[in-house]
Design a protein around this motif. Structure first.
Motif, PDB file in Angstrom:
ATOM      1  N   MET A   1       0.791  -1.128   0.024  1.00 11.87           N
ATOM      2  CA  MET A   1       0.124   0.028   0.144  1.00 11.87           C
ATOM      3  C   MET A   1       0.723   1.131  -0.115  1.00 11.87           C
ATOM      4  SD  MET A   1      -3.153  -0.797   2.772  1.00 11.87           S
ATOM      5  CE  MET A   1      -2.083  -1.392   3.864  1.00 11.87           C
ATOM      6  N   ARG A   2       0.449   2.113  -0.739  1.00 11.33           N
ATOM      7  CA  ARG A   2       1.222   3.392  -0.824  1.00 11.33           C
ATOM      8  C   ARG A   2       1.139   4.312   0.391  1.00 11.33           C
ATOM      9  NH1 ARG A   2      -1.308   7.027  -4.766  1.00 11.33           N
ATOM     10  NH2 ARG A   2       0.533   8.571  -3.996  1.00 11.33           N
ATOM     11  N   GLN A   3       2.396   4.689   1.004  1.00 12.52           N
ATOM     12  CA  GLN A   3       2.384   5.214   2.062  1.00 12.52           C
ATOM     13  C   GLN A   3       1.452   6.407   2.120  1.00 12.52           C
ATOM     14  OE1 GLN A   3       4.221   3.819   4.570  1.00 12.52           O
ATOM     15  NE2 GLN A   3       3.081   5.471   6.242  1.00 12.52           N
ATOM     16  N   ALA A   4       1.435   7.295   0.957  1.00  8.57           N
ATOM     17  CA  ALA A   4       0.630   8.598   0.917  1.00  8.57           C
ATOM     18  C   ALA A   4      -0.853   8.155   1.343  1.00  8.57           C
ATOM     19  CB  ALA A   4       0.759   9.331  -0.422  1.00  8.57           C
ATOM     20  N   ILE A   5      -1.424   7.185   0.979  1.00  8.07           N
ATOM     21  CA  ILE A   5      -2.724   6.730   1.253  1.00  8.07           C
ATOM     22  C   ILE A   5      -2.829   6.457   2.798  1.00  8.07           C
ATOM     23  CG2 ILE A   5      -4.566   5.085   0.369  1.00  8.07           C
ATOM     24  CD1 ILE A   5      -3.395   7.010  -1.654  1.00  8.07           C
ATOM     25  N   GLN A   6      -1.815   5.572   3.213  1.00  8.70           N
ATOM     26  CA  GLN A   6      -1.926   5.239   4.518  1.00  8.70           C
ATOM     27  C   GLN A   6      -1.998   6.432   5.376  1.00  8.70           C
ATOM     28  OE1 GLN A   6       0.421   1.652   5.985  1.00  8.70           O
ATOM     29  NE2 GLN A   6       1.164   1.368   3.865  1.00  8.70           N
ATOM     30  N   ASN A   7      -1.287   7.306   5.027  1.00  5.78           N
ATOM     31  CA  ASN A   7      -1.126   8.735   5.911  1.00  5.78           C
ATOM     32  C   ASN A   7      -2.428   9.607   5.849  1.00  5.78           C
ATOM     33  OD1 ASN A   7       1.432   7.870   6.149  1.00  5.78           O
ATOM     34  ND2 ASN A   7       2.406   9.470   4.965  1.00  5.78           N
ATOM     35  N   LEU A   8      -3.158   9.249   5.186  1.00  9.02           N
ATOM     36  CA  LEU A   8      -4.435  10.000   4.814  1.00  9.02           C
ATOM     37  C   LEU A   8      -5.064  10.085   6.159  1.00  9.02           C
ATOM     38  CD1 LEU A   8      -5.713   9.301   1.267  1.00  9.02           C
ATOM     39  CD2 LEU A   8      -4.569  11.206   2.014  1.00  9.02           C
ATOM     40  N   GLU A   9      -5.676  10.974   6.553  1.00  9.47           N
ATOM     41  CA  GLU A   9      -6.517  11.031   7.884  1.00  9.47           C
ATOM     42  C   GLU A   9      -7.984  10.588   7.396  1.00  9.47           C
ATOM     43  OE1 GLU A   9      -6.853  14.570  10.278  1.00  9.47           O
ATOM     44  OE2 GLU A   9      -4.728  15.025   9.878  1.00  9.47           O
ATOM     45  N   GLU A  10      -8.563   9.970   8.228  1.00 16.24           N
ATOM     46  CA  GLU A  10      -9.963   9.689   7.992  1.00 16.24           C
ATOM     47  C   GLU A  10     -10.694  10.700   8.295  1.00 16.24           C
ATOM     48  OE1 GLU A  10     -11.598   5.900  10.153  1.00 16.24           O
ATOM     49  OE2 GLU A  10      -9.521   5.384   9.858  1.00 16.24           O
ATOM     50  N   SER A  11     -12.107  10.773   7.732  1.00 17.34           N
ATOM     51  CA  SER A  11     -12.844  12.268   7.704  1.00 17.34           C
ATOM     52  C   SER A  11     -13.261  12.364   9.382  1.00 17.34           C
ATOM     53  CB  SER A  11     -14.206  11.830   6.887  1.00 17.34           C
ATOM     54  OG  SER A  11     -15.223  12.754   7.462  1.00 17.34           O
ATOM     55  N   LYS A  12     -12.998  13.305   9.809  1.00 18.44           N
ATOM     56  CA  LYS A  12     -13.413  13.441  11.287  1.00 18.44           C
ATOM     57  C   LYS A  12     -15.050  13.701  11.334  1.00 18.44           C
ATOM     58  CE  LYS A  12      -9.261  15.490  13.126  1.00 18.44           C
ATOM     59  NZ  LYS A  12      -8.361  15.756  11.865  1.00 18.44           N
ATOM     60  N   ILE A  13     -15.337  14.198  10.139  1.00 24.40           N
ATOM     61  CA  ILE A  13     -17.053  14.401  10.156  1.00 24.40           C
ATOM     62  C   ILE A  13     -17.825  13.069  10.292  1.00 24.40           C
ATOM     63  CG2 ILE A  13     -18.894  15.230   8.837  1.00 24.40           C
ATOM     64  CD1 ILE A  13     -17.044  16.964   7.582  1.00 24.40           C
ATOM     65  N   ARG A  14     -17.127  12.085   9.615  1.00 26.47           N
ATOM     66  CA  ARG A  14     -17.732  10.600   9.457  1.00 26.47           C
ATOM     67  C   ARG A  14     -17.481  10.031  10.972  1.00 26.47           C
ATOM     68  NH1 ARG A  14     -20.849   8.882   5.468  1.00 26.47           N
ATOM     69  NH2 ARG A  14     -20.282   9.719   3.419  1.00 26.47           N
ATOM     70  N   GLU A  15     -16.325  10.428  11.516  1.00 22.25           N
ATOM     71  CA  GLU A  15     -16.151   9.928  12.911  1.00 22.25           C
ATOM     72  C   GLU A  15     -17.402  10.496  13.904  1.00 22.25           C
ATOM     73  OE1 GLU A  15     -11.991  10.547  14.171  1.00 22.25           O
ATOM     74  OE2 GLU A  15     -12.581  10.050  16.215  1.00 22.25           O
ATOM     75  N   VAL A  16     -17.509  11.655  13.761  1.00 19.88           N
ATOM     76  CA  VAL A  16     -18.610  11.813  14.724  1.00 19.88           C
ATOM     77  C   VAL A  16     -19.948  11.464  14.114  1.00 19.88           C
ATOM     78  CG1 VAL A  16     -19.940  14.070  15.571  1.00 19.88           C
ATOM     79  CG2 VAL A  16     -17.598  14.236  14.966  1.00 19.88           C
ATOM     80  N   ALA A  17     -20.274  11.419  12.997  1.00 21.65           N
ATOM     81  CA  ALA A  17     -21.698  10.869  12.583  1.00 21.65           C
ATOM     82  C   ALA A  17     -21.572   9.240  12.887  1.00 21.65           C
ATOM     83  CB  ALA A  17     -21.625  10.868  10.988  1.00 21.65           C
ATOM     84  N   ASN A  18     -20.647   8.344  12.979  1.00 27.14           N
ATOM     85  CA  ASN A  18     -20.525   7.202  13.218  1.00 27.14           C
ATOM     86  C   ASN A  18     -20.875   7.333  14.593  1.00 27.14           C
ATOM     87  OD1 ASN A  18     -19.894   6.341  10.751  1.00 27.14           O
ATOM     88  ND2 ASN A  18     -17.854   6.110  10.962  1.00 27.14           N
ATOM     89  N   ALA A  19     -20.448   8.066  15.473  1.00 29.01           N
ATOM     90  CA  ALA A  19     -20.815   7.937  17.056  1.00 29.01           C
ATOM     91  C   ALA A  19     -22.276   8.019  17.271  1.00 29.01           C
ATOM     92  CB  ALA A  19     -20.125   9.119  17.706  1.00 29.01           C
ATOM     93  N   GLY A  20     -22.965   8.814  16.150  1.00 27.83           N
ATOM     94  CA  GLY A  20     -24.738   8.902  16.219  1.00 27.83           C
ATOM     95  C   GLY A  20     -25.169   7.845  15.509  1.00 27.83           C
TER      96      GLY A  20
END
Ligand SMILES: Cc1ncc(COP(=O)(O)O)c(C=O)c1O
Length: 386
Positions: free
Chosen positions: A1-20
């Motif tokens: 896997m490319r490092q650039a992709i592994q380094n991408l941050e997950e969406s923090k908006i999704r992180e909040v939405a997933n909590a709900g």
């Protein structure tokens, strides 16, 4: 896997939405879309297309009729353009990704104006580019551009400038004079401009054409300018995944190759629906914009009345972006608001580190009472924190 992709941050908006997730009691304003379905006559056009059996590929650049319709639509708002500068894409985000793939090599210098929708800064990183952020500056509850700082950041080594105005999340909009200064500067440095103008119609300042200032108003066809657009916002068509690019005529042929290798084409029934949406724009967009303005004008004064909230009415877009004094970790606050108040907002640091402590509220609500109820929940929650 490319490092650039592994380094991408997950969406923090999704992180909040997933909590709900799975909680029907949450009033959600985290995503950038209206809760109103696409107008019936647009949906009917897609149904008709499917009924006729239009289940095949289209040209890479889109149906010629749709490219013509987009050119005519754009020519009503801006100086005339021909359809040979248009590519139909599978959403605005795909339009942006195609533009970045077209223009950016690994190691290239890219400048982006932030805070901004995170996809715009992720895309050059996916290509392995070096990203330099030029931050808007918060002044009270609004964000403003330090034009000189931006121009200083763009040098002959800068391959691409990415700018989104009207801006998601801040509502900041480029003035005509700023656009001209940026265009003149980029002509000197040989820098490409990728202008994300998907919110151009969601503009609340008085103008002749009901449209935010666009780079298309001042650029020549052969300028190093690519403009990304979407059917999502002005036509209530987020789920249809349809957008378009305007580019210099000599790029179009090469863009068709890139579309081939990404998606081959946008789905034909979506394109048929989009033709009708453009033909009957006046039945959709002015109503959507008037409603959004009403929503903004309900939400913002209510927020302004809350203790510790700093916010100004956005000039464009569909977001109230506000500072909540005393709560400096946006992600944590957004998650707590979901858990403790049943209120779903997007954390400011999803859009830039400098927007830590801010929250984004999408005010595109079919029923404005939801906004009033949401503020009520925030008010009660803030009270309980004392
Ligand atoms: C600034 C900006 N650009 C582009 C898009 C892309 O929209 P879509 O892919 O739905 O056309 C969005 C969606 O939220 C956005 O906020």
């Amino acid at each position: 896997m490319r490092q650039a992709i592994q380094n991408l941050e997950e969406s923090k908006i999704r992180e909040v939405a997933n909590a709900g997730l799975g909680r029907s009691d949450v009033l959600a304003f985290w995503f950038g879309e209206s809760d109103e379905a696409t107008p019936e006559f647009i949906r009917q056009a897609a149904i008709e297309s499917l009924r006729k059996g239009e289940t095949f590929y289209s040209h890479n650049l889109g149906l010629p009729e749709l490219r013509e319709a987009v050119a005519a639509y754009s020519s009503q708002l801006h100086p005339a353009i021909s359809s040979d500068r248009i590519a139909i894409t599978s959403g605005g985000v795909n339009a942006l990704m195609l533009a970045v793939q077209m223009l950016v090599d690994a190691g290239d210098d890219v400048v982006a104006v932030t805070p901004v929708w995170p996809n715009l800064t992720a895309q050059p990183l996916i290509m392995g580019a070096k990203l330099r952020r030029v931050s808007l500056k918060p002044a009270g509850g609004a964000w403003t551009l330090d034009l000189q700082a931006l121009l200083d950041a763009i040098t002959p080594a800068t391959r691409l400038l990415i700018v989104n105005a009207p801006n998601n999340p801040t509502g900041w909009t480029l003035s005509r004079a700023e656009q001209q200064a940026i265009l003149d500067h980029c002509r000197r440095t040989g820098t490409w401009i990728l202008a994300d103008e998907v919110y151009e119609r969601l503009y609340y300042e008085a103008t002749g054409n009901g449209c935010a200032p666009s780079f298309l108003d001042i650029a020549a066809p052969e300028d190093r300018l690519v403009v990304a657009h979407s059917f999502s916002k002005s036509f209530l068509m987020t789920g249809w995944r349809l957008g378009w690019l305007v580019m210099p005529p000599e790029m179009t042929h090469h863009m068709s190759k890139l579309v081939e290798f990404n998606t081959s084409c946008a789905s034909v029934f979506s394109q048929r629906a989009a033709i009708v949406a453009l033909q009957r724009t006046d039945e959709v967009t002015p109503r959507v914009v008037a409603h959004l303005k009403k929503c903004r004008d309900i939400l913002v004064p209510l927020l302004q009345a809350l203790p510790g909230v700093r916010v100004e009415a956005a000039k464009g877009g569909m977001y109230a972006f506000f500072r909540l004094e005393g709560f400096d970790d946006s992600l944590q606050v957004a998650k707590r608001l979901v858990a403790e108040a049943g209120l779903g907002l997007a954390p400011g640091n999803a859009f830039a580190p400098e927007a830590q402590g801010w929250l984004r509220w999408c005010f595109a609500s079919k029923d404005p009472q939801r906004l009033v109820d949401g503020v009520g929940r925030l008010r009660t929650w803030l009270h309980a924190q004392k």
